[in-house]
Design a protein around this motif. Structure first.
Motif, PDB file in Angstrom:
ATOM      1  N   PRO A 300       0.691  -1.238  -0.094  1.00  0.00           N
ATOM      2  CA  PRO A 300      -0.005   0.019   0.050  1.00  0.00           C
ATOM      3  C   PRO A 300       0.808   1.386  -0.076  1.00  0.00           C
ATOM      4  O   PRO A 300       0.582   2.153  -0.658  1.00  0.00           O
ATOM      5  N   THR A 301       2.040   1.103   0.779  1.00  0.00           N
ATOM      6  CA  THR A 301       2.947   2.422   0.785  1.00  0.00           C
ATOM      7  C   THR A 301       3.517   2.550  -0.630  1.00  0.00           C
ATOM      8  O   THR A 301       3.614   3.769  -1.003  1.00  0.00           O
ATOM      9  N   PHE A 304       0.994   4.121  -2.900  1.00  0.00           N
ATOM     10  CA  PHE A 304       0.628   5.457  -2.601  1.00  0.00           C
ATOM     11  C   PHE A 304       1.766   6.466  -3.122  1.00  0.00           C
ATOM     12  O   PHE A 304       1.533   7.452  -3.795  1.00  0.00           O
ATOM     13  N   ILE A 305       2.985   5.873  -2.885  1.00  0.00           N
ATOM     14  CA  ILE A 305       3.954   6.840  -3.459  1.00  0.00           C
ATOM     15  C   ILE A 305       3.926   6.848  -5.071  1.00  0.00           C
ATOM     16  O   ILE A 305       4.285   7.933  -5.365  1.00  0.00           O
ATOM     17  N   ASN A 306       3.727   5.860  -5.703  1.00  0.00           N
ATOM     18  CA  ASN A 306       3.744   5.844  -7.234  1.00  0.00           C
ATOM     19  C   ASN A 306       2.548   6.868  -7.564  1.00  0.00           C
ATOM     20  O   ASN A 306       2.655   7.517  -8.636  1.00  0.00           O
ATOM     21  N   GLY A 378       4.757 -11.599  -0.467  1.00  0.00           N
ATOM     22  CA  GLY A 378       4.823 -10.454  -1.299  1.00  0.00           C
ATOM     23  C   GLY A 378       5.041  -9.122  -0.030  1.00  0.00           C
ATOM     24  O   GLY A 378       5.007  -9.403   1.074  1.00  0.00           O
ATOM     25  N   GLY A 379       5.440  -8.004  -0.860  1.00  0.00           N
ATOM     26  CA  GLY A 379       5.905  -7.076   0.153  1.00  0.00           C
ATOM     27  C   GLY A 379       4.649  -6.446   0.871  1.00  0.00           C
ATOM     28  O   GLY A 379       4.914  -6.145   2.157  1.00  0.00           O
ATOM     29  N   VAL A 380       3.410  -6.571   0.470  1.00  0.00           N
ATOM     30  CA  VAL A 380       2.161  -6.139   1.153  1.00  0.00           C
ATOM     31  C   VAL A 380       1.909  -7.060   2.479  1.00  0.00           C
ATOM     32  O   VAL A 380       1.829  -6.452   3.488  1.00  0.00           O
ATOM     33  N   PHE A 381       2.338  -8.232   2.272  1.00  0.00           N
ATOM     34  CA  PHE A 381       2.133  -9.337   3.499  1.00  0.00           C
ATOM     35  C   PHE A 381       3.349  -8.904   4.724  1.00  0.00           C
ATOM     36  O   PHE A 381       3.216  -8.869   5.634  1.00  0.00           O
ATOM     37  N   LEU A 382       4.507  -8.368   4.010  1.00  0.00           N
ATOM     38  CA  LEU A 382       5.793  -8.162   4.663  1.00  0.00           C
ATOM     39  C   LEU A 382       5.337  -6.899   5.550  1.00  0.00           C
ATOM     40  O   LEU A 382       5.664  -6.785   6.848  1.00  0.00           O
ATOM     41  N   GLU A 383       4.730  -5.981   5.030  1.00  0.00           N
ATOM     42  CA  GLU A 383       4.433  -4.516   5.652  1.00  0.00           C
ATOM     43  C   GLU A 383       3.323  -5.021   6.502  1.00  0.00           C
ATOM     44  O   GLU A 383       3.372  -4.464   7.725  1.00  0.00           O
TER      45      GLU A 383
END
Length: 711
Positions: A300-301, A304-306, A378-383
């Motif tokens: 999500p981060t 948002f940045i993109n 995935g990065g989303v799960f790491l976050e």
């Protein structure tokens, strides 16, 4: 779809633009340009010449990979980075000479030297920016090109050269940071073996690619070689290093009949292995696939940045225009000075550091967890893992071993108790019977052959031994007996403590009783303690067992909450309710856990659990225990902290630079330094995720202490 490895890909924003261009080509609609893993997936019919032109316009190129990843998975072409480093070095040398010769040569010679230095380090950017300018496409290259043209137009040759050199250096360092994260990931992917020694029916051997292996094939694995695919040992014994799969550093002894992971290393001895899964279905292939897919899943981060970057660049251009026009019109400022300030604002507006604030840290976190045998999909799960406040556990097979064992016993007839229990249960395959036999075998009791054995549904077993009747089972098998006060007290005490009772009796009296329970895992107590130290506020047990058994386990290992007697659908409802209060992760290993894993904010499965739990889960622990879960949470929290810090630095340094325009102190080289400084800081801070060692859990420390005398 065909896969190509890319080289020279250092800009996430540029990668997105190139993907958009490739999708416009015939047969290019499904193209995927993966920045984090530096790969391109395109349809086989797409025009590769046009693809190469699009890539070349941004300094990238492609290298075709074979199915196993040679020239792709296992190596990068670093020529682009080396070239950029050399060009920046030469530019810096020429620029340095201008200082030494400025009092000895004419201004025209100096201008030629400035142009040479500027061209060496900035020509690629200038060409890309000029093309974008014609297309009215505004990105970092466009901004930098406008700044260079503007600086030259107002005669700031030295400033323009500094901008070109520093931007070239910035691009090199930016690419180097992302390459470091990619290389770290590729080192992980190198565990895949390439060939296997296949045993043919006539006894001969043939070396074949692992992709050709099929279920039931027999392979030979020599000392030092990698196990080609998941299999079972048919002949031989050896110690096997499974660290590439499970993250455990200690070798595991393997003998005939035991399972093997593909990708693990045979330390010594010769093993004959029967393949139980074709390579593409093996644990190793699944791991590599999950890790590669995980790199490209946006958090999500990142999303948002993109989105923010799309509006950020035009906003910076508008601010730059205002800086160039408002002061001269309103405050009678010199137009040349205002133009200079506006150009500096353009450079400050470069979004590179902001866009890089997340992907390097995310890839580093996924890689580090994978090295420890923890697969984050995935990065989303790491976050999400870094935000979890509550963790719910299934009891059986997760906090406990999932195998009933005798925990205690009350013996009233020592001579007959173990002998009769063993004689009746020795032929049974029931898990409780196995638990009883494991205890009986420690007592060296004499076992006899029953002359008659009969199951009593819902109660237990009746048997005749030496012409005498005996019973083993629940309380219902002793309903015909009059119990002493001591015996009644013992039964009530064991039931109160949550044990399952197995009572051994004759037709006249109780010989004794076993208190049976699922054995708690050695690491469970220290695991819960470490999770609380890692910032987890609530540790919860969800189980189908009855309340007393569940509470006994919970109290022993230090859980904060217990919900017992739950059916699978009730677990799902409980997970939904618990998720309303805070971020909840669910840990399980069985098929009945899959619905709850899917319902929780984050599903965590143990790798030796069922395929359905692993497929459903967002995170997979390849060990047969939860000892490394606290470290994975610490890594996730570190990644989240790093991303927040990176975003703050990227925006903070730019804000400071922009504020310098108010007193008129912002110069071109200060602007580029602020941008480059932010990019370097963001890259270095992100790479600390790979470098920092997370504290080991108590369980791991205890393991090391246990094996120390042997080493």
């Amino acid at each position: 779809m065909k896969e190509y490895k890319l080289q020279g890909l250092s800009c996430a924003n540029c990668a997105a633009e190139m993907e958009s261009e490739i999708k416009k080509l015939d047969h290019g609609g499904d193209a995927q340009l993966k920045f984090n893993s530096s790969k391109l997936l395109v349809h086989e019919k797409v025009n590769l010449s046009k693809v190469r032109q699009i890539l070349k316009s941004d300094g990238a190129s492609l290298v075709e990979t074979n199915e196993h990843g040679e020239n792709g998975h296992h190596g990068h072409n670093h020529s682009h980075g080396s070239n950029m480093k050399m060009l920046v070095f030469l530019s810096s040398v020429i620029f340095g000479l201008t200082f030494l010769l400025q009092n000895y040569v004419s201004s025209y010679v100096l201008i030629v030297m400035y142009v040479a230095a500027m061209t060496l380090s900035g020509y690629q950017t200038f060409i890309k920016g000029a093309k974008n300018l014609v297309k009215l496409k505004f990105n970092i290259d466009t901004l930098m090109t406008i700044a260079l043209i503007g600086a030259v137009a107002i005669g700031e040759w030295r400033e323009a050269t500094i901008v070109a050199i520093l931007f070239g250096l910035n691009e090199y360092l930016e690419g180097l940071g992302m390459e470091k994260a990619r290389n770290s990931m590729e080192q992980l992917l190198k565990v895949a073996p390439k060939q296997a020694t296949l045993l043919l029916e006539d006894g001969s051997e043939r070396v074949v690619p692992i992709e050709s292996l099929q279920e039931k094939d027999l392979v030979l694995v020599k000392a030092g070689e990698k196990i080609p695919s998941d299999g079972i040992v048919m002949e031989g014994s050896s110690s096997v290093n499974e660290s590439a799969i499970t993250g455990e550093s200690l070798p595991v002894e393997k003998t005939a009949g035991e399972d093997l992971y593909g990708g693990s290393i045979n330390n010594e001895g010769l093993l004959k292995v029967k393949v139980t899964r074709a390579y593409e279905d093996s644990s190793l292939a699944k791991i590599l696939h999950l890790v590669e897919e995980a790199q490209e899943m946006k958090t999500p981060t990142e999303l948002f940045i993109n989105r923010f970057a799309k509006y950020y660049t035009p906003a910076i251009m508008l601010i730059s225009l205002l800086v160039m026009t408002v002061p001269p019109v309103v405050f009678s400022m010199d137009w040349g000075a205002a133009l200079y300030q506006g150009l500096a604002v353009l450079i400050v507006g470069c979004p590179c550091a902001l866009i890089l604030s997340s992907p390097i840290a995310i890839v580093s976190g996924i890689t580090k967890n994978a090295r420890n045998g923890i697969l984050v999909k995935g990065g989303v799960f790491l976050e999400q893992l870094g935000k979890v406040e509550s963790i719910a556990f299934d009891k059986t097979g997760t906090l406990t071993k999932g195998e009933p064992t005798v925990q205690t016993a009350r013996i009233y007839d020592p001579e007959r108790f173990y002998s009769i229990a063993g004689s009746i249960e020795k032929s049974s395959s029931h898990p409780i019977a196995k638990a009883v036999m494991a205890e009986v075998n420690t007592k060296n009791s004499e076992l006899r052959e029953p002359s008659a054995v009969e199951a009593i549904p819902g109660k237990g077993i009746y048997a005749e031994i030496d012409h005498n009747p005996y019973y083993i089972g629940s309380e219902q098998t002793i309903s015909h007996l009059n119990l002493s006060k001591e015996q009644q007290k013992d039964i009530e005490e064991l039931k109160e403590e949550g044990y399952t009772l197995v009572i051994v009796s004759s037709s006249e009296e109780i010989l004794g009783l076993f208190g049976i329970a699922d054995e708690i895992r050695e690491e469970s107590k220290s695991l819960i303690k470490d999770l609380h130290l890692a910032g987890i506020k609530h540790t919860i047990m969800l189980t189908g067992d009855h309340d007393k058994t569940a509470r006994k386990v919970a109290e022993e290992i230090g859980l904060t909450d217990v919900y017992a007697g739950l059916l699978p659908e009730q677990k799902v409802e409980q997970v939904k309710r618990l998720s309303e209060g805070s971020k909840l992760a669910m840990v399980g290993d069985g098929i009945n856990d899959a619905p709850a894993l899917a319902t929780a904010d984050l599903g965590i499965a143990m790798g030796k659990g069922t395929d359905s739990a692993i497929e459903t889960a967002d995170i997979v622990l390849m060990q047969d225990h939860l000892g490394k879960l606290p470290s994975s949470i610490k890594i996730a929290k570190q990644v989240n902290r790093v991303v927040k810090l990176n975003i703050s630095l990227a925006l903070g340094l730019k804000l400071v630079a922009l504020l310098l325009t108010i007193p008129g102190w912002l110069t071109l080289w200060v602007a580029i330094l602020s941008d480059m400084g932010a990019t370097i800081l963001v890259t270095l801070i992100s790479l600390t995720v790979l470098m920092n060692k997370t504290k080991k859990t108590s369980f791991v420390k205890e393991e090391e202490k246990e094996v120390q005398p042997q080493s």
